[in-house]
Scaffold this motif. Sequence first.
Motif, PDB file in Angstrom:
ATOM      1  N   SER A  22       0.829  -1.212   0.000  1.00 34.27           N
ATOM      2  CA  SER A  22       0.000   0.000   0.000  1.00 34.27           C
ATOM      3  C   SER A  22       0.860   1.257   0.000  1.00 34.27           C
ATOM      4  CB  SER A  22      -0.921   0.019   1.215  1.00 34.27           C
ATOM      5  OG  SER A  22      -1.863  -1.008   1.138  1.00 34.27           O
ATOM      6  N   VAL A  23       1.918   1.238   0.791  1.00 34.69           N
ATOM      7  CA  VAL A  23       2.832   2.379   0.826  1.00 34.69           C
ATOM      8  C   VAL A  23       3.509   2.537  -0.540  1.00 34.69           C
ATOM      9  CG1 VAL A  23       4.981   3.238   1.836  1.00 34.69           C
ATOM     10  CG2 VAL A  23       3.213   2.295   3.313  1.00 34.69           C
ATOM     11  N   ALA A  24       3.882   1.427  -1.154  1.00 33.56           N
ATOM     12  CA  ALA A  24       4.539   1.476  -2.465  1.00 33.56           C
ATOM     13  C   ALA A  24       3.604   2.001  -3.549  1.00 33.56           C
ATOM     14  CB  ALA A  24       5.050   0.093  -2.840  1.00 33.56           C
ATOM     15  N   ASN A  25       2.300   1.902  -3.341  1.00 32.24           N
ATOM     16  CA  ASN A  25       1.334   2.406  -4.313  1.00 32.24           C
ATOM     17  C   ASN A  25       1.081   3.903  -4.187  1.00 32.24           C
ATOM     18  OD1 ASN A  25       0.855   0.013  -5.658  1.00 32.24           O
ATOM     19  ND2 ASN A  25      -0.751  -0.609  -4.226  1.00 32.24           N
ATOM     20  N   ASN A  26       1.715   4.540  -3.227  1.00 29.59           N
ATOM     21  CA  ASN A  26       1.544   5.977  -3.017  1.00 29.59           C
ATOM     22  C   ASN A  26       2.578   6.733  -3.859  1.00 29.59           C
ATOM     23  OD1 ASN A  26       1.311   8.572  -2.099  1.00 29.59           O
ATOM     24  ND2 ASN A  26       1.277   8.029   0.067  1.00 29.59           N
ATOM     25  N   PRO A  27       2.169   7.348  -4.963  1.00 33.01           N
ATOM     26  CA  PRO A  27       3.132   7.991  -5.868  1.00 33.01           C
ATOM     27  C   PRO A  27       3.868   9.179  -5.262  1.00 33.01           C
ATOM     28  CG  PRO A  27       0.876   8.395  -6.581  1.00 33.01           C
ATOM     29  CD  PRO A  27       0.802   7.463  -5.423  1.00 33.01           C
ATOM     30  N   THR A  28       3.302   9.839  -4.266  1.00 36.49           N
ATOM     31  CA  THR A  28       3.995  10.985  -3.678  1.00 36.49           C
ATOM     32  C   THR A  28       5.234  10.562  -2.902  1.00 36.49           C
ATOM     33  OG1 THR A  28       2.604  10.921  -1.700  1.00 36.49           O
ATOM     34  CG2 THR A  28       1.897  12.375  -3.496  1.00 36.49           C
ATOM     35  N   LEU A  29       5.259   9.324  -2.431  1.00 37.99           N
ATOM     36  CA  LEU A  29       6.434   8.833  -1.709  1.00 37.99           C
ATOM     37  C   LEU A  29       7.538   8.374  -2.654  1.00 37.99           C
ATOM     38  CD1 LEU A  29       4.697   6.765   1.097  1.00 37.99           C
ATOM     39  CD2 LEU A  29       5.706   9.032   1.279  1.00 37.99           C
ATOM     40  N   MET A  30       7.213   8.134  -3.918  1.00 35.30           N
ATOM     41  CA  MET A  30       8.175   7.600  -4.868  1.00 35.30           C
ATOM     42  C   MET A  30       8.968   8.672  -5.600  1.00 35.30           C
ATOM     43  SD  MET A  30       7.935   4.492  -4.415  1.00 35.30           S
ATOM     44  CE  MET A  30       6.879   3.784  -3.186  1.00 35.30           C
ATOM     45  N   LYS A  31       8.645   9.941  -5.394  1.00 31.41           N
ATOM     46  CA  LYS A  31       9.353  11.001  -6.105  1.00 31.41           C
ATOM     47  C   LYS A  31      10.743  11.212  -5.514  1.00 31.41           C
ATOM     48  CE  LYS A  31       7.487  14.677  -3.245  1.00 31.41           C
ATOM     49  NZ  LYS A  31       6.727  15.884  -3.186  1.00 31.41           N
ATOM     50  N   SER A  32      11.605  11.829  -6.286  1.00 27.40           N
ATOM     51  CA  SER A  32      12.944  12.164  -5.821  1.00 27.40           C
ATOM     52  C   SER A  32      12.877  13.412  -4.956  1.00 27.40           C
ATOM     53  CB  SER A  32      13.869  12.451  -6.994  1.00 27.40           C
ATOM     54  OG  SER A  32      14.543  11.319  -7.391  1.00 27.40           O
ATOM     55  N   VAL A  33      13.582  13.395  -3.863  1.00 31.69           N
ATOM     56  CA  VAL A  33      13.617  14.529  -2.948  1.00 31.69           C
ATOM     57  C   VAL A  33      15.078  14.908  -2.743  1.00 31.69           C
ATOM     58  CG1 VAL A  33      13.063  15.317  -0.623  1.00 31.69           C
ATOM     59  CG2 VAL A  33      11.540  13.741  -1.778  1.00 31.69           C
ATOM     60  N   LYS A  34      15.359  16.180  -2.790  1.00 30.03           N
ATOM     61  CA  LYS A  34      16.730  16.643  -2.600  1.00 30.03           C
ATOM     62  C   LYS A  34      16.835  17.359  -1.259  1.00 30.03           C
ATOM     63  CE  LYS A  34      20.497  18.658  -5.049  1.00 30.03           C
ATOM     64  NZ  LYS A  34      21.026  18.970  -6.340  1.00 30.03           N
ATOM     65  N   LEU A  35      17.726  16.868  -0.413  1.00 28.35           N
ATOM     66  CA  LEU A  35      17.938  17.446   0.913  1.00 28.35           C
ATOM     67  C   LEU A  35      19.419  17.777   1.076  1.00 28.35           C
ATOM     68  CD1 LEU A  35      15.901  14.860   3.029  1.00 28.35           C
ATOM     69  CD2 LEU A  35      15.189  17.167   2.462  1.00 28.35           C
ATOM     70  N   ASP A  36      19.721  19.038   1.249  1.00 26.82           N
ATOM     71  CA  ASP A  36      21.106  19.476   1.488  1.00 26.82           C
ATOM     72  C   ASP A  36      22.097  18.849   0.505  1.00 26.82           C
ATOM     73  OD1 ASP A  36      20.207  20.989   3.629  1.00 26.82           O
ATOM     74  OD2 ASP A  36      20.489  19.331   5.044  1.00 26.82           O
ATOM     75  N   ASP A  37      21.852  19.037  -0.777  1.00 24.63           N
ATOM     76  CA  ASP A  37      22.713  18.524  -1.847  1.00 24.63           C
ATOM     77  C   ASP A  37      22.797  17.000  -1.880  1.00 24.63           C
ATOM     78  OD1 ASP A  37      23.228  21.113  -2.597  1.00 24.63           O
ATOM     79  OD2 ASP A  37      25.035  21.266  -1.363  1.00 24.63           O
ATOM     80  N   MET A  38      21.826  16.342  -1.299  1.00 25.13           N
ATOM     81  CA  MET A  38      21.777  14.875  -1.337  1.00 25.13           C
ATOM     82  C   MET A  38      20.418  14.474  -1.875  1.00 25.13           C
ATOM     83  SD  MET A  38      22.360  12.180   1.770  1.00 25.13           S
ATOM     84  CE  MET A  38      20.731  12.245   2.486  1.00 25.13           C
ATOM     85  N   THR A  39      20.395  13.581  -2.860  1.00 23.48           N
ATOM     86  CA  THR A  39      19.140  13.153  -3.450  1.00 23.48           C
ATOM     87  C   THR A  39      18.667  11.879  -2.770  1.00 23.48           C
ATOM     88  OG1 THR A  39      19.802  14.074  -5.551  1.00 23.48           O
ATOM     89  CG2 THR A  39      18.002  12.517  -5.598  1.00 23.48           C
ATOM     90  N   VAL A  40      17.433  11.907  -2.320  1.00 18.49           N
ATOM     91  CA  VAL A  40      16.834  10.731  -1.700  1.00 18.49           C
ATOM     92  C   VAL A  40      15.889  10.123  -2.732  1.00 18.49           C
ATOM     93  CG1 VAL A  40      15.505   9.882   0.247  1.00 18.49           C
ATOM     94  CG2 VAL A  40      16.975  11.857   0.544  1.00 18.49           C
ATOM     95  N   SER A  41      16.408   9.214  -3.525  1.00 17.87           N
ATOM     96  CA  SER A  41      15.585   8.603  -4.563  1.00 17.87           C
ATOM     97  C   SER A  41      15.562   7.091  -4.441  1.00 17.87           C
ATOM     98  CB  SER A  41      16.105   9.004  -5.945  1.00 17.87           C
ATOM     99  OG  SER A  41      17.429   8.550  -6.098  1.00 17.87           O
ATOM    100  N   ASP A  42      16.193   6.575  -3.421  1.00 17.22           N
ATOM    101  CA  ASP A  42      16.279   5.133  -3.260  1.00 17.22           C
ATOM    102  C   ASP A  42      15.096   4.541  -2.504  1.00 17.22           C
ATOM    103  OD1 ASP A  42      18.699   5.134  -4.579  1.00 17.22           O
ATOM    104  OD2 ASP A  42      19.838   5.368  -2.720  1.00 17.22           O
ATOM    105  N   PHE A  43      14.129   5.359  -2.127  1.00 18.28           N
ATOM    106  CA  PHE A  43      13.001   4.853  -1.349  1.00 18.28           C
ATOM    107  C   PHE A  43      12.245   3.770  -2.100  1.00 18.28           C
ATOM    108  CE2 PHE A  43       8.526   4.987   0.002  1.00 18.28           C
ATOM    109  CZ  PHE A  43       8.692   4.617   1.320  1.00 18.28           C
ATOM    110  N   ALA A  44      11.993   4.008  -3.381  1.00 19.08           N
ATOM    111  CA  ALA A  44      11.250   3.024  -4.181  1.00 19.08           C
ATOM    112  C   ALA A  44      12.017   1.710  -4.274  1.00 19.08           C
ATOM    113  CB  ALA A  44      10.972   3.579  -5.571  1.00 19.08           C
ATOM    114  N   ASP A  45      13.319   1.793  -4.484  1.00 23.04           N
ATOM    115  CA  ASP A  45      14.136   0.574  -4.562  1.00 23.04           C
ATOM    116  C   ASP A  45      14.176  -0.155  -3.218  1.00 23.04           C
ATOM    117  OD1 ASP A  45      14.723   1.120  -7.218  1.00 23.04           O
ATOM    118  OD2 ASP A  45      16.558   2.220  -6.685  1.00 23.04           O
ATOM    119  N   SER A  46      14.299   0.610  -2.145  1.00 21.80           N
ATOM    120  CA  SER A  46      14.374   0.002  -0.813  1.00 21.80           C
ATOM    121  C   SER A  46      13.076  -0.688  -0.431  1.00 21.80           C
ATOM    122  CB  SER A  46      14.698   1.063   0.238  1.00 21.80           C
ATOM    123  OG  SER A  46      15.947   1.625  -0.003  1.00 21.80           O
ATOM    124  N   ILE A  47      11.962  -0.042  -0.695  1.00 20.63           N
ATOM    125  CA  ILE A  47      10.684  -0.650  -0.313  1.00 20.63           C
ATOM    126  C   ILE A  47      10.396  -1.875  -1.179  1.00 20.63           C
ATOM    127  CG2 ILE A  47       9.081   0.693  -1.728  1.00 20.63           C
ATOM    128  CD1 ILE A  47       7.321   0.817   0.859  1.00 20.63           C
TER     129      ILE A  47
END
Length: 114
Positions: free
Chosen positions: A57-82
Amino acid sequence: MNNIQRIELETKGIILSQNELSIYLEEVGLNPTVEYMPYNESNKVQIYQAALSILESVANNPTLMKSVKLDDMTVSDFADSIQSRIDQLERKVRTMKQNIQSANESSVFMLFDN
């Protein structure tokens, strides 16, 4: 510890209401208020199945799958991790179900019958 507390342990960091957790548990055949029995393999399988449903269910939430940039670091591995965690849980559930089935089957058979 009851089943709802056990599913909360399995899905730490995912915030759902008690009602939502109850629905996930009831979908796999567990009563949320009944005491969790860690020695019961089928109970463990049902908890893992409920956790798997929650992760899907969490993986079906598209807002969580987007890339987020925090302090020059991209957090895009959430989809792969889940997805990796979902795959791990699916393998674990399949293995546990096979172990339960093989334990229930008898390895003795009657060769001759009167």
